[in-house]
Design a protein around this motif. Structure first.
Motif, mmCIF file in Angstrom:
data_model
loop_
_atom_site.group_PDB
_atom_site.id
_atom_site.type_symbol
_atom_site.label_atom_id
_atom_site.label_comp_id
_atom_site.label_asym_id
_atom_site.label_seq_id
_atom_site.Cartn_x
_atom_site.Cartn_y
_atom_site.Cartn_z
ATOM 1 N N TYR A 1 27.771 -45.969 81.959
ATOM 2 C CA TYR A 1 28.805 -45.239 81.218
ATOM 3 C C TYR A 1 28.860 -45.687 79.751
ATOM 4 N N THR A 2 27.721 -45.822 79.117
ATOM 5 C CA THR A 2 27.667 -46.286 77.735
ATOM 6 C C THR A 2 28.528 -45.418 76.819
ATOM 7 N N GLN A 3 29.457 -46.079 76.106
ATOM 8 C CA GLN A 3 30.294 -45.440 75.102
ATOM 9 C C GLN A 3 31.229 -44.368 75.664
ATOM 10 N N ILE A 4 31.524 -44.450 76.958
ATOM 11 C CA ILE A 4 32.484 -43.527 77.556
ATOM 12 C C ILE A 4 33.813 -44.257 77.682
ATOM 13 N N PRO A 5 34.804 -43.919 76.871
ATOM 14 C CA PRO A 5 36.097 -44.613 76.924
ATOM 15 C C PRO A 5 36.712 -44.553 78.320
ATOM 16 N N GLY A 6 37.232 -45.692 78.748
ATOM 17 C CA GLY A 6 37.846 -45.777 80.062
ATOM 18 C C GLY A 6 36.881 -46.128 81.168
ATOM 19 N N LYS A 7 35.576 -46.064 80.885
ATOM 20 C CA LYS A 7 34.563 -46.371 81.895
ATOM 21 C C LYS A 7 33.620 -47.491 81.456
ATOM 22 N N ASP A 8 33.237 -47.504 80.193
ATOM 23 C CA ASP A 8 32.351 -48.551 79.684
ATOM 24 C C ASP A 8 33.160 -49.836 79.509
ATOM 25 N N PRO A 9 32.859 -50.898 80.292
ATOM 26 C CA PRO A 9 33.659 -52.128 80.182
ATOM 27 C C PRO A 9 33.563 -52.796 78.822
ATOM 28 N N GLU A 10 32.492 -52.532 78.073
ATOM 29 C CA GLU A 10 32.382 -53.129 76.739
ATOM 30 C C GLU A 10 33.422 -52.560 75.767
ATOM 31 N N LEU A 11 33.960 -51.380 76.076
ATOM 32 C CA LEU A 11 34.957 -50.777 75.203
ATOM 33 C C LEU A 11 36.354 -51.322 75.461
ATOM 34 N N ALA A 12 36.478 -52.204 76.454
ATOM 35 C CA ALA A 12 37.787 -52.816 76.711
ATOM 36 C C ALA A 12 38.226 -53.670 75.525
ATOM 37 N N GLU B 1 25.131 -52.944 67.937
ATOM 38 C CA GLU B 1 24.534 -52.199 69.047
ATOM 39 C C GLU B 1 25.168 -50.822 69.255
ATOM 40 N N HIS B 2 26.495 -50.749 69.170
ATOM 41 C CA HIS B 2 27.164 -49.469 69.450
ATOM 42 C C HIS B 2 28.265 -49.110 68.464
ATOM 43 N N THR B 3 28.686 -50.060 67.627
ATOM 44 C CA THR B 3 29.790 -49.796 66.706
ATOM 45 C C THR B 3 29.423 -48.685 65.727
ATOM 46 N N GLY B 4 30.300 -47.687 65.627
ATOM 47 C CA GLY B 4 30.042 -46.569 64.726
ATOM 48 C C GLY B 4 29.153 -45.501 65.321
ATOM 49 N N CYS B 5 28.744 -45.687 66.570
ATOM 50 C CA CYS B 5 27.923 -44.671 67.248
ATOM 51 C C CYS B 5 28.841 -43.691 67.998
ATOM 52 N N THR B 6 28.271 -42.635 68.525
ATOM 53 C CA THR B 6 29.072 -41.591 69.160
ATOM 54 C C THR B 6 29.648 -42.062 70.494
ATOM 55 N N TYR B 7 30.831 -41.569 70.806
ATOM 56 C CA TYR B 7 31.475 -41.854 72.081
ATOM 57 C C TYR B 7 31.155 -40.724 73.050
ATOM 58 N N ASN C 1 24.396 -42.671 70.847
ATOM 59 C CA ASN C 1 25.476 -43.612 71.165
ATOM 60 C C ASN C 1 25.058 -45.082 71.079
ATOM 61 N N THR C 2 23.824 -45.338 70.649
ATOM 62 C CA THR C 2 23.301 -46.704 70.558
ATOM 63 C C THR C 2 22.471 -46.823 69.284
ATOM 64 N N ARG C 3 22.465 -48.033 68.717
ATOM 65 C CA ARG C 3 21.756 -48.239 67.448
ATOM 66 C C ARG C 3 20.604 -49.227 67.620
ATOM 67 N N THR C 4 19.480 -48.899 67.019
ATOM 68 C CA THR C 4 18.376 -49.843 66.848
ATOM 69 C C THR C 4 18.457 -50.420 65.437
ATOM 70 N N HIS D 1 15.982 -49.586 74.501
ATOM 71 C CA HIS D 1 16.379 -50.262 75.743
ATOM 72 C C HIS D 1 17.355 -49.412 76.554
ATOM 73 N N HIS D 2 18.321 -48.788 75.874
ATOM 74 C CA HIS D 2 19.298 -47.990 76.610
ATOM 75 C C HIS D 2 18.691 -46.697 77.149
ATOM 76 N N LEU D 3 17.749 -46.157 76.413
ATOM 77 C CA LEU D 3 17.110 -44.928 76.891
ATOM 78 C C LEU D 3 16.231 -45.208 78.098
ATOM 79 N N TYR D 4 15.526 -46.353 78.072
ATOM 80 C CA TYR D 4 14.643 -46.746 79.184
ATOM 81 C C TYR D 4 14.916 -48.214 79.547
ATOM 82 N N PRO D 5 15.975 -48.480 80.325
ATOM 83 C CA PRO D 5 16.328 -49.866 80.676
ATOM 84 C C PRO D 5 15.251 -50.595 81.478
ATOM 85 N N SER D 6 14.324 -49.854 82.032
ATOM 86 C CA SER D 6 13.268 -50.477 82.833
ATOM 87 C C SER D 6 12.180 -51.113 81.973
#
Length: 307
Positions: free
Chosen positions: A122-133, A231-237, A244-247, A267-272
């Motif tokens: 749930y990257t950058q999804i408010p209420g679901k992404d724990p990093e947005l807490a 990594e995500h600050t200023g990216c789309t929610y 929604n992620t920055r390199t 990394h976020h596009l292909y976590p594997s």
């Protein structure tokens, strides 16, 4: 021939790399993982020695304290890669290194695995992404407080207390069948710290735990906070991994100690993808990403200009 924009519209983001290319990049390697880990530990060992051995006196030792501290703090990147089980081909070795990297960086890998899995889901999804807490800084006071690492330390005290006492009801990303393993792991980690304090005290060096771990880690945290903000600050929610992620393009020492995490969009596009494949993936994926920046100074400069 289709233009790049037309191709992007016709493909899902996760289909941008051809199947054969992705298969080749996905190859994990114990050798590459071990060499990377050795390089990280070598930086830590040399800088730690120059900081703690009194070979250099006074202010001459401070730069090595900073390097040593960041090498400890950036063990978080080691843990992160191993939690994905992409650092090494061996799953058991990934889990072992992840746990001890967490000890060095004050993270718990057993807890971090479900937390980070939820972040990817749930990257950058408010209420679901724990990093947005934790809210991102919106003014100078919040920014400087964030960089100090003080909120991070306070959060660690709270989290570890709740983990070791089994207060996990508010951790929505932890499944019931994982609770006991996380509690045991956190208690064992606290036992390791307690044992280190007891041992160094018994050997007549009660200050060692502070001077050679706690203080350097505190010195290294502001650098890590400075990097992770990008990594995500200023990216789309939203759920678009292309926006929604920055390199962040940065220098080799940072890429080394951060295990290529600056290639974060890839990394976020292909976590594997293992850490050593991310630079190659970047060469092919860069045209599709909206958020690519030259250096962490530039990212943070753009952030503070919005205050």
């Amino acid at each position: 021939m289709l233009s790049q924009s037309t191709q992007q519209q016709n493909l899902k983001p996760q289909q941008l790399l051809p199947v054969e290319t992705l298969k080749s990049l996905n190859q994990r390697s114990n050798v590459k993982g071990i060499l990377q880990l050795m390089a990280h530990l070598m930086v830590m060992g040399v800088s730690g020695y120059l900081w703690g051995s009194q070979v250099l006196e006074g202010w001459l030792a401070v730069p090595f304290l900073v390097i040593y501290g960041f090498s400890l703090a950036s063990m978080f990147a080691t843990l992160h890669e191993c939690v994905h089980r992409t650092a090494f081909a061996s799953q058991r070795f990934n889990d072992l290194v992840a746990w001890w990297a967490g000890v060095l960086s004050l993270y718990n890998s057993t807890y971090y695995r479900p937390y980070h899995k939820w972040h990817h889901r749930y990257t950058q999804i408010p209420g679901k992404d724990p990093e947005l807490a934790e809210a991102k800084p919106s003014n100078w006071r919040e920014y400087l407080l964030h960089l100090s690492g003080l909120p991070w330390w306070w959060g660690k005290l709270q989290t570890y207390w709740e983990l070791i006492t089994g207060q996990l009801d508010n951790y929505y990303f932890i499944k019931e069948n994982n609770r006991e393993a996380i509690i045991r792991s956190a208690r064992l980690q606290i036992l390791v710290y307690g044992s280190a304090i007891a041992l160094t005290t018994a050997l007549g060096h009660p200050e060692a735990f502070f001077l050679y771990w706690l203080l350097p880690l505190a010195v290294g945290q502001p650098i890590l906070r400075f990097i992770l903000l990008a990594e995500h600050t200023g990216c789309t929610y939203d759920d678009n991994p292309l926006t929604n992620t920055r390199t962040t393009l940065t220098v080799f020492p940072i890429r080394l100690l951060m295990w290529n995490m600056p290639y974060h969009s890839e990394h976020h596009l292909y976590p594997s993808l293992p850490f050593h494949a991310l630079p190659k993936a970047h060469q092919q994926l860069a045209p599709y990403f909206q958020q690519i920046e030259n250096g962490y100074l530039k990212v943070n400069q753009n952030l503070v200009q919005q205050f």
